[in-house]
Scaffold this motif. Structure first.
Motif, mmCIF file in Angstrom:
data_model
loop_
_atom_site.group_PDB
_atom_site.id
_atom_site.type_symbol
_atom_site.label_atom_id
_atom_site.label_comp_id
_atom_site.label_asym_id
_atom_site.label_seq_id
_atom_site.Cartn_x
_atom_site.Cartn_y
_atom_site.Cartn_z
ATOM 1 N N VAL A 203 3.413 -5.924 -4.667
ATOM 2 C CA VAL A 203 4.580 -6.097 -3.878
ATOM 3 C C VAL A 203 5.807 -6.339 -4.578
ATOM 4 C CG1 VAL A 203 5.727 -7.201 -2.044
ATOM 5 C CG2 VAL A 203 3.256 -6.880 -1.778
ATOM 6 N N HIS A 204 6.871 -5.825 -4.507
ATOM 7 C CA HIS A 204 8.219 -5.961 -5.054
ATOM 8 C C HIS A 204 9.151 -5.672 -4.005
ATOM 9 C CE1 HIS A 204 9.867 -2.147 -5.928
ATOM 10 N NE2 HIS A 204 8.758 -1.708 -6.384
ATOM 11 N N VAL B 38 -5.301 0.272 8.503
ATOM 12 C CA VAL B 38 -3.992 -0.054 8.386
ATOM 13 C C VAL B 38 -3.579 -1.080 9.320
ATOM 14 C CG1 VAL B 38 -1.652 0.925 8.440
ATOM 15 C CG2 VAL B 38 -3.662 2.419 7.552
ATOM 16 N N VAL B 39 -2.831 -2.229 8.821
ATOM 17 C CA VAL B 39 -2.381 -3.244 9.588
ATOM 18 C C VAL B 39 -1.155 -3.417 9.255
ATOM 19 C CG1 VAL B 39 -4.561 -4.240 10.063
ATOM 20 C CG2 VAL B 39 -3.318 -4.979 8.213
ATOM 21 N N ALA C 114 0.868 -1.209 0.024
ATOM 22 C CA ALA C 114 -0.087 -0.007 -0.077
ATOM 23 C C ALA C 114 0.672 1.238 -0.006
ATOM 24 C CB ALA C 114 -0.878 0.023 1.283
ATOM 25 N N THR C 115 2.189 1.235 0.319
ATOM 26 C CA THR C 115 2.880 2.382 0.318
ATOM 27 C C THR C 115 3.468 2.565 -1.041
ATOM 28 O OG1 THR C 115 5.133 0.984 0.752
ATOM 29 C CG2 THR C 115 3.672 2.038 2.900
ATOM 30 N N GLY C 116 3.304 1.881 -2.050
ATOM 31 C CA GLY C 116 3.808 2.071 -3.621
ATOM 32 C C GLY C 116 2.990 2.776 -4.134
ATOM 33 N N LEU D 65 -2.317 -3.722 3.960
ATOM 34 C CA LEU D 65 -1.202 -4.399 4.637
ATOM 35 C C LEU D 65 0.144 -3.791 4.363
ATOM 36 C CD1 LEU D 65 -3.527 -6.334 4.599
ATOM 37 C CD2 LEU D 65 -1.998 -8.113 4.200
ATOM 38 N N VAL D 66 1.025 -3.365 5.498
ATOM 39 C CA VAL D 66 2.294 -2.744 5.314
ATOM 40 C C VAL D 66 3.231 -2.906 6.457
ATOM 41 C CG1 VAL D 66 1.332 -0.517 4.240
ATOM 42 C CG2 VAL D 66 1.510 -0.655 6.633
#
Length: 293
Positions: free
Chosen positions: A75-76, A50-51, A10-12, A32-33
Motif C-alpha cells: 500500500v502507498h 475480494v473484500v 491488490a489493485t497495484g 483487501l481493496v
C-alpha cells in the motif's frame, strides 16, 4: 487446507504480478481493496476472495483478517497529495494492529532501497517509516527494500521507457549520476513468494537488487541501446522537481502527483549495502539490467 494469504493493495502493480503465482502455488488469496470494481477484468479476479476495506478505518479490518496465515502490505498513498506520508503511517499502524488481533504469522512489506542514515527524500523516508510502523505490532515483519523495478507497468520503469523513447537528448539534474541497483520484476516476485516458506526471513529487513550497479543516467542510456536508439545525456546544475514532474506528466502515463515524489527519491543513492538476501535466499539469483529490460 491451503494457507490463506491476504494482499493489501491488490489493485497495484506489484500485486497484479504477485497474485497469479500465489494461486499457482496453491495458496488461497483474499484481496483487501477500497474499490472492488478496480479488479474487474483481471484474469484471476474470480479465483480470489475480494473484500472491501479502508485502512484508514480500523473498524473495517479485524474481521477481514480472520483465518489468514500471512499478509502482504503493498500500500502507498502517493496519489493522495502532500499529506501522503501521514496517511501511510496511519494506514500501516491500523493494519498491523488488526494483524495482531487476528494473530497472523507474518506481514510482508515492500519498501524503498535507501540509506536511512543519509540525506534522502521525503518519499523514501516515508517508505522506511512505514516499515518501522508495521514493526510496532506483535506480528513478525519481513521488509524488502527495492529500488527501481524493471518491468512493464512499473511506474519507475515506465518513466525510463517513455522518456528514452521520446527524447533524443536526455537532460537532467546532476543527481542522475547517483548510483542505483535496478531489479527485474520477476526477481521481486521470487523474493516475495519465497519468504512465505522461509522462516529465517521473518523479522528481517532485506535489501534486494539486480547484479548491476549503475547511475540513473546509465540506466536510460542502456535501455535506449537495447531499443537501438541513439540518445545523449547531459546534466544541468539544477532543475526544479516540480518542472520535471510536469514534463513526466506530459510525456509518460505517470501523473505529476506521483512523479513528483518518485523523482525526489532519485536524489540519493539506491544500492544494496547489506547483502543479506544472498544468505537467506541462496536459490534466488537476480538477473542483470540488460536481461531485465
Amino acid at each position: 487446507m491451503e494457507k490463506l494469504i491476504l494482499v493489501a493493495g491488490a489493485t497495484g502493480y506489484i500485486a497484479s504480478r504477485l497474485i497469479p503465482p500465489l494461486l499457482e502455488h496453491g495458496y488461497r488469496v483474499r484481496c483487501l481493496v477500497r474499490d472492488p470494481s478496480r479488479l474487474a477484468g483481471r484474469s484471476w479476479a474470480h479465483s480470489v476472495e475480494v473484500v472491501q476495506a479502508d485502512l484508514l478505518r480500523p473498524q473495517t479490518l479485524s474481521a477481514l483478517m480472520e483465518g489468514a496465515h500471512a499478509a502482504y502490505y503493498l500500500v502507498h498513498s502517493m496519489s493522495s497529495g502532500r499529506k501522503y506520508a501521514e496517511l501511510d503511517l496511519l494506514a500501516a499502524r491500523n493494519f498491523v494492529t488488526a494483524a495482531c488481533y487476528a494473530e497472523l504469522e507474518q506481514v510482508i512489506y515492500l519498501g524503498g532501497l535507501a540509506d536511512p542514515q543519509g540525506p534522502i527524500s521525503p518519499h523514501m523516508r516515508s517508505r522506511i517509516e512505514t516499515g518501522l510502523a508495521l514493526r510496532e505490532g506483535c506480528v513478525p515483519v519481513t521488509e524488502f527494500r527495492a529500488g527501481v523495478i524493471i518491468g512493464p507497468g512499473s511506474i519507475s520503469f515506465e518513466m525510463i521507457r517513455h522518456l528514452s523513447e521520446q527524447l533524443p537528448i536526455l537532460p537532467g539534474p546532476r543527481w542522475l549520476l547517483n548510483l542505483s541497483q535496478p531489479i527485474a520484476i520477476q526477481d521481486v516476485i521470487s523474493y516475495l513468494l519465497a519468504t512465505l516458506e522461509t522462516v529465517e526471513s521473518r523479522g528481517e529487513t532485506i535489501e534486494i537488487g539486480g547484479t548491476d550497479v549503475m547511475t540513473h543516467g546509465q540506466s536510460m542510456l542502456l535501455y535506449s541501446r537495447q531499443r537501438r536508439l541513439k540518445r545523449y545525456l547531459f546534466t544541468l546544475p539544477y532543475i526544479p522537481i516540480q518542472f520535471m514532474a510536469w514534463v513526466v506528466g506530459l510525456l509518460t502515463p505517470v501523473p505529476p502527483t506521483i512523479a513528483r515524489p518518485l523523482i525526489g527519491g532519485l536524489q540519493a543513492p539506491s544500492i544494496i549495502r547489506h547483502p543479506k538476501a544472498e544468505e537467506i535466499f541462496p536459490d534466488i539469483h537476480p538477473v542483470d539490467y540488460v536481461t531485465a529490460v
